[in-house]
Motif scaffolding. Structure first.
Motif, PDB file in Angstrom:
ATOM      1  N   ALA A 153       0.805  -1.225   0.000  1.00  0.00           N
ATOM      2  CA  ALA A 153       0.000   0.000   0.000  1.00  0.00           C
ATOM      3  C   ALA A 153       0.838   1.274   0.000  1.00  0.00           C
ATOM      4  O   ALA A 153       0.461   2.268  -0.629  1.00  0.00           O
ATOM      5  N   ILE A 154       1.961   1.273   0.707  1.00  0.00           N
ATOM      6  CA  ILE A 154       2.776   2.496   0.768  1.00  0.00           C
ATOM      7  C   ILE A 154       3.383   2.830  -0.593  1.00  0.00           C
ATOM      8  O   ILE A 154       3.223   3.960  -1.081  1.00  0.00           O
ATOM      9  N   PRO A 155       4.089   1.907  -1.258  1.00  0.00           N
ATOM     10  CA  PRO A 155       4.594   2.259  -2.584  1.00  0.00           C
ATOM     11  C   PRO A 155       3.476   2.581  -3.563  1.00  0.00           C
ATOM     12  O   PRO A 155       3.619   3.475  -4.406  1.00  0.00           O
ATOM     13  N   ASN A 156       2.349   1.882  -3.442  1.00  0.00           N
ATOM     14  CA  ASN A 156       1.208   2.179  -4.303  1.00  0.00           C
ATOM     15  C   ASN A 156       0.747   3.613  -4.111  1.00  0.00           C
ATOM     16  O   ASN A 156       0.506   4.344  -5.080  1.00  0.00           O
ATOM     17  N   ALA A 157       0.642   4.051  -2.856  1.00  0.00           N
ATOM     18  CA  ALA A 157       0.209   5.417  -2.563  1.00  0.00           C
ATOM     19  C   ALA A 157       1.210   6.437  -3.086  1.00  0.00           C
ATOM     20  O   ALA A 157       0.824   7.479  -3.636  1.00  0.00           O
ATOM     21  N   VAL A 158       2.487   6.153  -2.918  1.00  0.00           N
ATOM     22  CA  VAL A 158       3.522   7.088  -3.381  1.00  0.00           C
ATOM     23  C   VAL A 158       3.495   7.218  -4.896  1.00  0.00           C
ATOM     24  O   VAL A 158       3.519   8.325  -5.447  1.00  0.00           O
ATOM     25  N   PHE A 159       3.430   6.102  -5.603  1.00  0.00           N
ATOM     26  CA  PHE A 159       3.398   6.150  -7.064  1.00  0.00           C
ATOM     27  C   PHE A 159       2.162   6.899  -7.556  1.00  0.00           C
ATOM     28  O   PHE A 159       2.246   7.721  -8.481  1.00  0.00           O
ATOM     29  N   ASP A 160       1.013   6.608  -6.951  1.00  0.00           N
ATOM     30  CA  ASP A 160      -0.215   7.281  -7.366  1.00  0.00           C
ATOM     31  C   ASP A 160      -0.126   8.777  -7.099  1.00  0.00           C
ATOM     32  O   ASP A 160      -0.571   9.591  -7.914  1.00  0.00           O
ATOM     33  N   ALA A 161       0.430   9.153  -5.947  1.00  0.00           N
ATOM     34  CA  ALA A 161       0.564  10.573  -5.618  1.00  0.00           C
ATOM     35  C   ALA A 161       1.431  11.291  -6.648  1.00  0.00           C
ATOM     36  O   ALA A 161       1.085  12.378  -7.125  1.00  0.00           O
ATOM     37  N   VAL A 162       2.539  10.681  -7.004  1.00  0.00           N
ATOM     38  CA  VAL A 162       3.444  11.287  -7.979  1.00  0.00           C
ATOM     39  C   VAL A 162       2.762  11.371  -9.347  1.00  0.00           C
ATOM     40  O   VAL A 162       2.841  12.393 -10.038  1.00  0.00           O
ATOM     41  N   ASN A 163       2.085  10.312  -9.741  1.00  0.00           N
ATOM     42  CA  ASN A 163       1.400  10.318 -11.032  1.00  0.00           C
ATOM     43  C   ASN A 163       0.307  11.377 -11.097  1.00  0.00           C
ATOM     44  O   ASN A 163       0.009  11.910 -12.169  1.00  0.00           O
ATOM     45  N   LEU A 164      -0.279  11.705  -9.947  1.00  0.00           N
ATOM     46  CA  LEU A 164      -1.343  12.703  -9.891  1.00  0.00           C
ATOM     47  C   LEU A 164      -0.806  14.125  -9.755  1.00  0.00           C
ATOM     48  O   LEU A 164      -1.580  15.079  -9.726  1.00  0.00           O
ATOM     49  N   GLY A 165       0.511  14.256  -9.637  1.00  0.00           N
ATOM     50  CA  GLY A 165       1.113  15.578  -9.612  1.00  0.00           C
ATOM     51  C   GLY A 165       1.481  16.109  -8.241  1.00  0.00           C
ATOM     52  O   GLY A 165       1.932  17.252  -8.123  1.00  0.00           O
ATOM     53  N   TYR A 166       1.316  15.310  -7.195  1.00  0.00           N
ATOM     54  CA  TYR A 166       1.699  15.734  -5.854  1.00  0.00           C
ATOM     55  C   TYR A 166       3.178  15.461  -5.610  1.00  0.00           C
ATOM     56  O   TYR A 166       3.769  14.558  -6.208  1.00  0.00           O
TER      57      TYR A 166
END
Length: 213
Positions: A153-166
């Motif tokens: 879940a943690i790497p998933n959240a980080v990748f999604d955050a970066v992909n979304l522009g955060y």
């Protein structure tokens, strides 16, 4: 590790959201479905560090969002397309909606102004959960990711955050996974490529010092 000045710029309370991931009783609590992960989260100090960061966020005007994974008793709409989901269905402790298992685990404190976002599907706290528009409405630019697990879940959240522009920030001592030596290797070889890796103490130092000081 980033400098104090760099962290201070990134972690502006007005544009930062602290995300806790699956820090719930049935995952990291004393009656966990995943006792090895729960033990690691506690003995490593990761859970205590999440709690420290949450308290500092409350005092410093930083929005806190708690991401909880749960399922309906009938399993409706839950994923079954991966080994992890099928194994979770057989665990003695189920993350059922409305039960103790999906409450935020001590010592983390939940304030009235915190947002608790619950998902019935998938692996990510962000993808398809409605968290992204909430973050944008809050004016978020930096997402501080904490919790479990460093395996999924943690790497998933980080990748999604970066992909979304955060801008993703990870206090490496406020996340946990199993086995114990996996987390630092994953942070060093994976998360450090896309996120700002720091420590709980450095984040606390930024938030406790008055802006402009």
């Amino acid at each position: 590790m980033p400098s104090y000045e760099q962290l201070r710029e990134i972690l502006d309370p007005a544009t930062t959201v602290l995300l806790t991931v699956e820090c719930q009783q049935g995952v990291v609590g004393t009656e966990s479905a995943l006792p090895e992960l729960a033990e690691e989260a506690r003995t490593s100090g990761a859970l205590a560090n999440v709690a420290r960061l949450v308290i500092a966020a409350h005092h410093g005007g930083v929005q806190v969002v708690h991401a909880v994974a749960e399922r309906r008793p009938d399993g409706r709409a839950a994923n079954r397309n991966a080994r992890l989901f099928r194994a979770a269905e057989r665990l003695p402790v189920q993350q059922l909606s409305g039960t103790r298992a999906v409450r935020i685990a001590p010592p983390i404190e939940v304030a009235d102004e915190d947002l608790v976002v619950r998902r019935l599907h998938g692996l990510s706290p962000l993808a398809g959960t409605g968290v992204d528009p909430l973050l944008r409405n809050l004016g978020c630019r930096t997402l501080l990711v904490t919790g479990v697990s460093a395996n999924v879940a943690i790497p998933n959240a980080v990748f999604d955050a970066v992909n979304l522009g955060y801008t993703a920030v990870v206090p490496a001592d406020a996340i946990a996974g199993v086995p114990a030596d996996y987390t630092p290797a994953m942070v060093r070889n994976t998360l450090a490529l896309v996120a700002t890796v720091t420590s709980t103490q450095d984040v606390l130092g930024v938030w406790k010092r008055p802006r402009g000081a």
